[in-house]
Design a protein around this motif. Structure first.
Motif, PDB file in Angstrom:
ATOM      1  N   GLY A 192      61.796 -26.263  67.611  1.00 39.18           N
ATOM      2  CA  GLY A 192      61.506 -25.022  68.426  1.00 39.18           C
ATOM      3  C   GLY A 192      60.352 -25.189  69.372  1.00 39.18           C
ATOM      4  N   CYS A 193      60.794 -24.764  70.499  1.00 44.48           N
ATOM      5  CA  CYS A 193      59.985 -24.965  71.826  1.00 44.48           C
ATOM      6  C   CYS A 193      60.095 -23.732  72.715  1.00 44.48           C
ATOM      7  CB  CYS A 193      59.977 -26.361  72.567  1.00 44.48           C
ATOM      8  SG  CYS A 193      58.579 -26.582  73.735  1.00 44.48           S
ATOM      9  N   ASN A 194      58.984 -23.394  73.303  1.00 42.87           N
ATOM     10  CA  ASN A 194      59.033 -22.216  74.230  1.00 42.87           C
ATOM     11  C   ASN A 194      59.173 -22.765  75.589  1.00 42.87           C
ATOM     12  OD1 ASN A 194      56.468 -23.564  74.046  1.00 42.87           O
ATOM     13  ND2 ASN A 194      55.513 -21.740  75.125  1.00 42.87           N
ATOM     14  N   LEU A 195      59.228 -24.095  75.887  1.00 39.80           N
ATOM     15  CA  LEU A 195      59.431 -24.662  77.258  1.00 39.80           C
ATOM     16  C   LEU A 195      60.772 -25.438  77.133  1.00 39.80           C
ATOM     17  CD1 LEU A 195      55.876 -25.771  78.361  1.00 39.80           C
ATOM     18  CD2 LEU A 195      57.072 -23.635  78.761  1.00 39.80           C
ATOM     19  N   ARG A 196      61.122 -25.919  78.111  1.00 39.68           N
ATOM     20  CA  ARG A 196      62.175 -27.058  78.177  1.00 39.68           C
ATOM     21  C   ARG A 196      61.952 -27.988  79.335  1.00 39.68           C
ATOM     22  NH1 ARG A 196      63.339 -24.514  74.414  1.00 39.68           N
ATOM     23  NH2 ARG A 196      65.262 -23.740  73.400  1.00 39.68           N
ATOM     24  N   CYS A 197      61.112 -29.011  78.904  1.00 38.82           N
ATOM     25  CA  CYS A 197      61.011 -29.993  80.029  1.00 38.82           C
ATOM     26  C   CYS A 197      62.174 -30.873  79.843  1.00 38.82           C
ATOM     27  CB  CYS A 197      59.671 -31.110  79.392  1.00 38.82           C
ATOM     28  SG  CYS A 197      58.367 -30.188  78.923  1.00 38.82           S
ATOM     29  N   TRP A 198      62.553 -31.269  81.295  1.00 36.96           N
ATOM     30  CA  TRP A 198      63.962 -32.072  81.319  1.00 36.96           C
ATOM     31  C   TRP A 198      63.878 -33.518  80.664  1.00 36.96           C
ATOM     32  CZ3 TRP A 198      63.987 -36.920  83.792  1.00 36.96           C
ATOM     33  CH2 TRP A 198      62.862 -37.127  84.440  1.00 36.96           C
ATOM     34  N   PHE A 199      62.675 -33.931  80.653  1.00 38.50           N
ATOM     35  CA  PHE A 199      62.459 -35.166  80.079  1.00 38.50           C
ATOM     36  C   PHE A 199      61.927 -35.042  78.580  1.00 38.50           C
ATOM     37  CE2 PHE A 199      58.247 -34.447  82.357  1.00 38.50           C
ATOM     38  CZ  PHE A 199      57.429 -34.318  81.250  1.00 38.50           C
ATOM     39  N   CYS A 200      62.312 -34.216  78.088  1.00 35.30           N
ATOM     40  CA  CYS A 200      61.609 -34.185  76.490  1.00 35.30           C
ATOM     41  C   CYS A 200      62.282 -35.281  75.760  1.00 35.30           C
ATOM     42  CB  CYS A 200      62.286 -32.713  75.997  1.00 35.30           C
ATOM     43  SG  CYS A 200      61.435 -32.539  74.323  1.00 35.30           S
ATOM     44  N   ASP A 201      61.360 -35.888  74.975  1.00 30.71           N
ATOM     45  CA  ASP A 201      61.814 -37.091  74.249  1.00 30.71           C
ATOM     46  C   ASP A 201      62.175 -36.662  72.922  1.00 30.71           C
ATOM     47  OD1 ASP A 201      59.400 -36.548  73.023  1.00 30.71           O
ATOM     48  OD2 ASP A 201      58.442 -38.545  73.550  1.00 30.71           O
TER      49      ASP A 201
ATOM     50  N   HIS B 175      65.983 -32.758  70.144  1.00 29.91           N
ATOM     51  CA  HIS B 175      66.476 -32.056  68.772  1.00 29.91           C
ATOM     52  C   HIS B 175      65.362 -31.142  68.519  1.00 29.91           C
ATOM     53  CE1 HIS B 175      70.427 -33.146  68.676  1.00 29.91           C
ATOM     54  NE2 HIS B 175      70.083 -34.648  69.147  1.00 29.91           N
ATOM     55  N   THR B 176      64.285 -31.011  69.100  1.00 33.73           N
ATOM     56  CA  THR B 176      63.401 -29.999  68.860  1.00 33.73           C
ATOM     57  C   THR B 176      63.161 -28.956  69.795  1.00 33.73           C
ATOM     58  OG1 THR B 176      61.529 -30.876  69.833  1.00 33.73           O
ATOM     59  CG2 THR B 176      61.916 -31.547  67.338  1.00 33.73           C
ATOM     60  N   SER B 177      63.855 -29.132  70.873  1.00 30.87           N
ATOM     61  CA  SER B 177      63.757 -28.145  72.122  1.00 30.87           C
ATOM     62  C   SER B 177      65.253 -27.791  72.560  1.00 30.87           C
ATOM     63  CB  SER B 177      63.049 -28.882  73.272  1.00 30.87           C
ATOM     64  OG  SER B 177      63.410 -30.135  73.750  1.00 30.87           O
ATOM     65  N   TRP B 178      65.785 -28.701  73.320  1.00 29.75           N
ATOM     66  CA  TRP B 178      67.087 -28.267  74.063  1.00 29.75           C
ATOM     67  C   TRP B 178      68.255 -28.014  72.879  1.00 29.75           C
ATOM     68  CZ3 TRP B 178      67.908 -27.322  79.009  1.00 29.75           C
ATOM     69  CH2 TRP B 178      66.682 -27.568  79.970  1.00 29.75           C
TER      70      TRP B 178
ATOM     71  N   THR C  56      52.964 -31.832  65.224  1.00 28.72           N
ATOM     72  CA  THR C  56      53.548 -31.997  66.605  1.00 28.72           C
ATOM     73  C   THR C  56      54.919 -31.422  66.594  1.00 28.72           C
ATOM     74  OG1 THR C  56      54.639 -33.417  68.623  1.00 28.72           O
ATOM     75  CG2 THR C  56      54.813 -34.325  66.427  1.00 28.72           C
ATOM     76  N   GLY C  57      55.891 -31.539  67.656  1.00 31.71           N
ATOM     77  CA  GLY C  57      57.172 -30.686  67.630  1.00 31.71           C
ATOM     78  C   GLY C  57      58.079 -31.313  68.820  1.00 31.71           C
ATOM     79  N   GLY C  58      58.947 -30.620  69.420  1.00 32.72           N
ATOM     80  CA  GLY C  58      58.754 -29.114  69.699  1.00 32.72           C
ATOM     81  C   GLY C  58      57.400 -28.536  69.897  1.00 32.72           C
ATOM     82  N   GLU C  59      57.175 -27.225  69.703  1.00 35.40           N
ATOM     83  CA  GLU C  59      55.748 -26.784  70.033  1.00 35.40           C
ATOM     84  C   GLU C  59      55.425 -26.169  68.695  1.00 35.40           C
ATOM     85  OE1 GLU C  59      53.445 -26.806  72.228  1.00 35.40           O
ATOM     86  OE2 GLU C  59      52.554 -25.731  70.747  1.00 35.40           O
TER      87      GLU C  59
ATOM     88  N   THR D 257      50.106 -30.296  71.559  1.00 36.16           N
ATOM     89  CA  THR D 257      50.623 -29.105  72.213  1.00 36.16           C
ATOM     90  C   THR D 257      50.862 -28.922  73.634  1.00 36.16           C
ATOM     91  OG1 THR D 257      50.020 -26.808  71.989  1.00 36.16           O
ATOM     92  CG2 THR D 257      48.480 -28.118  71.836  1.00 36.16           C
ATOM     93  N   ASN D 258      51.808 -28.256  73.968  1.00 31.33           N
ATOM     94  CA  ASN D 258      51.797 -27.909  75.557  1.00 31.33           C
ATOM     95  C   ASN D 258      50.856 -26.915  75.807  1.00 31.33           C
ATOM     96  OD1 ASN D 258      53.066 -25.054  75.038  1.00 31.33           O
ATOM     97  ND2 ASN D 258      55.008 -25.859  75.164  1.00 31.33           N
ATOM     98  N   GLY D 259      49.950 -26.598  75.022  1.00 31.13           N
ATOM     99  CA  GLY D 259      48.735 -25.558  75.147  1.00 31.13           C
ATOM    100  C   GLY D 259      48.913 -24.090  75.434  1.00 31.13           C
TER     101      GLY D 259
ATOM    102  N   PRO E 296      49.452 -30.454  79.344  1.00 32.52           N
ATOM    103  CA  PRO E 296      49.967 -29.327  80.290  1.00 32.52           C
ATOM    104  C   PRO E 296      51.292 -29.628  81.193  1.00 32.52           C
ATOM    105  CG  PRO E 296      47.613 -29.689  80.526  1.00 32.52           C
ATOM    106  CD  PRO E 296      48.144 -30.726  79.532  1.00 32.52           C
ATOM    107  N   LYS E 297      52.226 -29.007  80.971  1.00 34.39           N
ATOM    108  CA  LYS E 297      53.312 -29.464  81.892  1.00 34.39           C
ATOM    109  C   LYS E 297      53.323 -29.052  83.329  1.00 34.39           C
ATOM    110  CE  LYS E 297      54.946 -31.428  78.295  1.00 34.39           C
ATOM    111  NZ  LYS E 297      53.787 -31.496  77.575  1.00 34.39           N
ATOM    112  N   LEU E 298      53.757 -30.078  84.219  1.00 32.56           N
ATOM    113  CA  LEU E 298      53.553 -29.972  85.468  1.00 32.56           C
ATOM    114  C   LEU E 298      54.826 -29.513  86.131  1.00 32.56           C
ATOM    115  CD1 LEU E 298      51.813 -33.434  86.049  1.00 32.56           C
ATOM    116  CD2 LEU E 298      50.523 -31.010  85.964  1.00 32.56           C
TER     117      LEU E 298
HETATM  118  S1  SF4 Z   1      57.996 -32.140  75.731  1.00 36.42           S
HETATM  119 FE1  SF4 Z   1      56.919 -30.487  74.555  1.00 36.42          FE
HETATM  120  S2  SF4 Z   1      56.960 -28.741  75.741  1.00 36.42           S
HETATM  121 FE2  SF4 Z   1      58.322 -30.190  76.854  1.00 36.42          FE
HETATM  122  S3  SF4 Z   1      60.439 -29.480  76.019  1.00 36.42           S
HETATM  123 FE3  SF4 Z   1      59.480 -31.227  74.731  1.00 36.42          FE
HETATM  124  S4  SF4 Z   1      58.668 -30.347  72.975  1.00 36.42           S
HETATM  125 FE4  SF4 Z   1      58.786 -28.593  74.519  1.00 36.42          FE
END
Ligand code: SF4
Ligand SMILES: C[S@@+](CC[C@H](N)C(=O)[O-])C[C@H]1O[C@@H](n2cnc3c(N)ncnc32)[C@H](O)[C@@H]1O
Ligand SMILES: Nc1nc2[nH]cc(C(=O)O)c2c(=O)[nH]1
Ligand SMILES: [Mg+2]
Length: 272
Positions: free
Chosen positions: A61-70, A73-76, A103-106, A131-133, A148-150
């Motif tokens: 689970g994450c409150n953000l959605r970075c396009w590059f998230c590695d 399966h914790t975010s998108w 770690t996570g996700g968030e 954390t994404n902070g 921090p996400k740019l």
């Molecule tokens: S990199 Fe971190 S903040 Fe960004 S979508 Fe993935 S889990 Fe969320």
């Protein structure tokens, strides 16, 4: 332990491996546990503790959605099993390690993450929280690793991994990704590092401005040494394209460079 494949006894969302729409992005307060995507032993691949044998606990689970998230399966597309804190601690204790990375996700989305940190502190583990902070939570953390996400992380239609014609996550990500109040509270509480994912030279002006604002806002010093530039890349192929320039930028600006050791060693394999 690939816990996202475990079947579990509780009839709650996510047990079948697919989180429901309603718990996809919301904080969890389940009194009994946490949504866990994977739990494994590896070397810390990033940051000032890179190379340290560590147990990784990855919440979903994450409150953000970075396009590059590695950790897709914790975010998108979050997948997880629900594990009680006692089960998580018991699994951690099967490894001969002093360091735990949450770690996570968030991870700080979840209220129970603070309880897990309490349990780990009482057993003398050194804990790093990745954390994404954007969410402040009080809990015993030895190193808070804030990334921090740019703007370059925002899932615009051109770079979103989702086929859906929906810009709601683009807007939400852009609105929530920088939270100076939360960043400040986290760094004033705890030993910290600021770990920026760098895609190219265009990221540097925003990094400099986030650091300047944070230096104004925080009561603690932020040394150049506390700032780490990490090349964007979930695969060896992509890292080979980004890391040379990011290393040069670190030297040019006097910040630290952090490798992604796990990608060098194991590419994008799960549980590494
Ligand atoms: S990199 Fe971190 S903040 Fe960004 S979508 Fe993935 S889990 Fe969320
Ligand atoms: C998956 S995130 C989980 C923790 C938290 N959500 C965060 O973003 O910090 C773990 C780390 O991986 C980094 N990361 C994610 N995808 C990446 C990529 N494609 N290249 C480089 N770093 C990446 C994040 O910035 C963060 O430092
Ligand atoms: N080996 C290894 N080191 C890491 N450091 C931070 C990670 C993360 O996903 O938060 C990570 C990870 O996924 N693997
Ligand atoms: Mg990772």
């Amino acid at each position: 332990m690939p816990v996202s494949e475990t079947t579990d006894r509780k009839a709650v969302a996510g047990l079948d491996g697919t989180a429901s729409e309603s718990d996809r992005d919301d904080a969890t307060t389940d009194p009994n546990g946490l949504p866990i995507n994977e739990l494994f032993y590896s070397l810390q691949g990033e940051g000032r503790l890179a190379g340290t044998p560590s147990v990784f606990v990855r919440t979903s689970g994450c409150n953000l959605r970075c396009w590059f998230c590695d950790s897709y399966h914790t975010s998108w597309e979050p997948t997880h099993a629900w594990l009680e804190l006692s089960e998580i601690v018991a699994e951690i204790e099967t490894y001969d390690a002093d360091h735990v990375v949450l770690t996570g996700g968030e991870p700080l989305l979840h209220e129970r993450s603070a309880d897990l940190l309490d349990e780990l502190a009482s057993r003398d583990y050194h804990t790093t929280v990745e954390t994404n902070g954007t969410i402040y939570r009080d809990g015993p953390i030895d190193l808070v690793s804030i990334s921090p996400k740019l703007e370059s992380s925002t899932p615009t239609p051109e770079r979103s991994p989702s086929d859906e014609d929906d810009t709601s996550w683009e807007r939400r990500h852009e609105a929530d990704r920088i939270d100076l109040e939360s960043f400040t509270a986290l760094i004033e509480d705890t030993e910290f590092q600021l770990k920026f994912v760098v895609t190219d030279d265009g990221d540097l002006p925003e990094i400099l401005s986030v650091i300047a604002e944070l230096r104004d806002a925080a009561d603690v010093p932020i040394r150049d040494d506390d700032v780490l530039l990490m090349p964007e890349g979930a695969t060896r192929e992509r890292l080979a394209e980004t890391r040379g320039r990011v290393a040069e930028l670190a030297m040019e600006y006097g910040f630290r460079y952090t490798p992604r050791l796990h990608v060098d060693l194991w590419n994008d394999a799960p549980e590494t």
